[in-house]
Design an enzyme around this catalytic site. Sequence first.
Site, PDB file in Angstrom:
ATOM      1  N   SER A   1      -0.852   7.317   2.314  1.00  0.00           N
ATOM      2  CA  SER A   1      -0.176   8.221   3.246  1.00  0.00           C
ATOM      3  C   SER A   1       0.803   7.468   4.156  1.00  0.00           C
ATOM      4  O   SER A   1       1.976   7.834   4.265  1.00  0.00           O
ATOM      5  CB  SER A   1      -1.218   8.937   4.101  1.00  0.00           C
TER       6      SER A   1
ATOM      7  N   ASN B   1     -13.736  10.428  15.845  1.00  0.00           N
ATOM      8  CA  ASN B   1     -13.971  10.306  14.397  1.00  0.00           C
ATOM      9  C   ASN B   1     -15.446  10.435  14.014  1.00  0.00           C
ATOM     10  O   ASN B   1     -15.797  11.292  13.195  1.00  0.00           O
ATOM     11  CB  ASN B   1     -13.391   8.984  13.871  1.00  0.00           C
TER      12      ASN B   1
ATOM     13  N   LYS C   1      -6.353   3.079  21.567  1.00  0.00           N
ATOM     14  CA  LYS C   1      -6.490   3.966  20.385  1.00  0.00           C
ATOM     15  C   LYS C   1      -7.932   3.895  19.863  1.00  0.00           C
ATOM     16  O   LYS C   1      -8.490   4.903  19.410  1.00  0.00           O
ATOM     17  CB  LYS C   1      -5.489   3.533  19.305  1.00  0.00           C
TER      18      LYS C   1
ATOM     19  N   ALA D   1      -0.068  11.823   8.447  1.00  0.00           N
ATOM     20  CA  ALA D   1       0.564  11.839   7.126  1.00  0.00           C
ATOM     21  C   ALA D   1      -0.501  12.022   6.073  1.00  0.00           C
ATOM     22  O   ALA D   1      -1.644  11.586   6.250  1.00  0.00           O
ATOM     23  CB  ALA D   1       1.302  10.526   6.895  1.00  0.00           C
TER      24      ALA D   1
ATOM     25  N   ASN E   1     -10.546   6.936  18.785  1.00  0.00           N
ATOM     26  CA  ASN E   1     -11.099   6.995  17.424  1.00  0.00           C
ATOM     27  C   ASN E   1     -12.618   6.851  17.424  1.00  0.00           C
ATOM     28  O   ASN E   1     -13.309   7.470  16.618  1.00  0.00           O
ATOM     29  CB  ASN E   1     -10.501   5.882  16.552  1.00  0.00           C
TER      30      ASN E   1
ATOM     31  N   GLY F   1       1.876   4.217   3.979  1.00  0.00           N
ATOM     32  CA  GLY F   1       2.841   3.385   3.246  1.00  0.00           C
ATOM     33  C   GLY F   1       4.016   4.216   2.740  1.00  0.00           C
ATOM     34  O   GLY F   1       5.183   3.838   2.914  1.00  0.00           O
TER      35      GLY F   1
ATOM     36  N   GLY G   1       0.844  -1.197   0.000  1.00  0.00           N
ATOM     37  CA  GLY G   1       0.000   0.000   0.000  1.00  0.00           C
ATOM     38  C   GLY G   1       0.876   1.241   0.000  1.00  0.00           C
ATOM     39  O   GLY G   1       1.704   1.415   0.895  1.00  0.00           O
TER      40      GLY G   1
END
Length: 300
Positions: free
Chosen positions: A10, A189, A181, A127, A185, A12, A7
Amino acid sequence: MKVGVIGAGSIGLLFASYISKIFEVTIYTRTEDQAYQINENGILLRKKAIIKQSSVKALPISSWKGIEDFTIVTVKQYQLSTVLEQIKHLSKRPKNLLFLQNGMGHLKLLEEIKGINLFVGTVEHGALKENAYTVSHNGEGATNVAIFRGDFSCLQNFATKVPADFPIHVQEDYYLMLRNKLIVNAVINPLTSIFQVKNGELIQNKYFFRVLTSLFGEISFILNLDHPEEHLRQVMGICKKTAENRSSMLKDIEANRLTEVDAILGFILEEADKQEKQAPLLEIVYYCIKGKEPAKGGEL
Ligand SMILES: NC(=O)c1ccc[n+]([C@@H]2O[C@H](COP(=O)([O-])OP(=O)(O)OC[C@H]3O[C@@H](n4cnc5c(N)ncnc54)[C@H](OP(=O)(O)O)[C@@H]3O)[C@@H](O)[C@H]2O)c1
């Protein structure tokens, strides 16, 4: 050590760029065109005003043979099944696989993989892929990794060799690492996506904050948190620290892409189901996001 990165989005591109200072890296792209562009241009890493170029070999995923010593899988959670299906047809099985997906929905998929050392990780970096071969490193952090199943040694070896400006910390307990985490999220999110606000507004707006605490309460009950107040403090701390950020799910919704809601809220709803617990708010929030995903809203 030869390292494969599956992948070239971002995460990868970010990983391939940093770790290629130490390891011989091959990045596997979904399309032939992206592999061609990376081979032509290298990977460009933008950090503030500085751009660094690294030379990384790229191949389309159709050429993946699983021959690297260590392979990092950086596709999104809902793209994993294609990669896992491909593993079944490789003549040589990869030895060590590290999965960096958000959420916990992928754990049940990993249960089905046999005879490979499996690791999972959480990424604290921010990223953003700018084009086929350029990634912007917007937020610095660390990567936490832990063993899911098998032999530990390759992960340890990998983590100790990465460059100092790209730290990887080995954690004892994969479940706690992913769960901590997941909680963050699962609250930030979906709510930022439904209210269409930046992270900070969830704690600045008293009405949104009421919803946040109610949703957190359900999540805490389902995940049987021992010290919920500590987790709530962590969620609020992240809202404050990233007040000006738009969450990845909000960006996905705005760009009319699929989200990772199944990996995040879907996992918690399955936990509720297993424990025969009610989760009315969580269900509403989950369906609000599903309804906003492309081509899904109209299906009944
Ligand atoms: N970005 C961040 O700052 C960040 C931070 C923390 C955690 N994460 C997590 O890291 C994971 C990856 O996120 P991301 O932001 O890097 O996503 P992304 O930019 O969408 O990257 C995923 C990449 O995987 C590629 N891909 C899909 N199927 C493939 C296949 N079968 N073979 C090879 N490549 C394939 C996609 O190619 P195409 O584009 O050609 O479809 C895309 O380039 C997610 O679980 C995310 O939640 C991301």
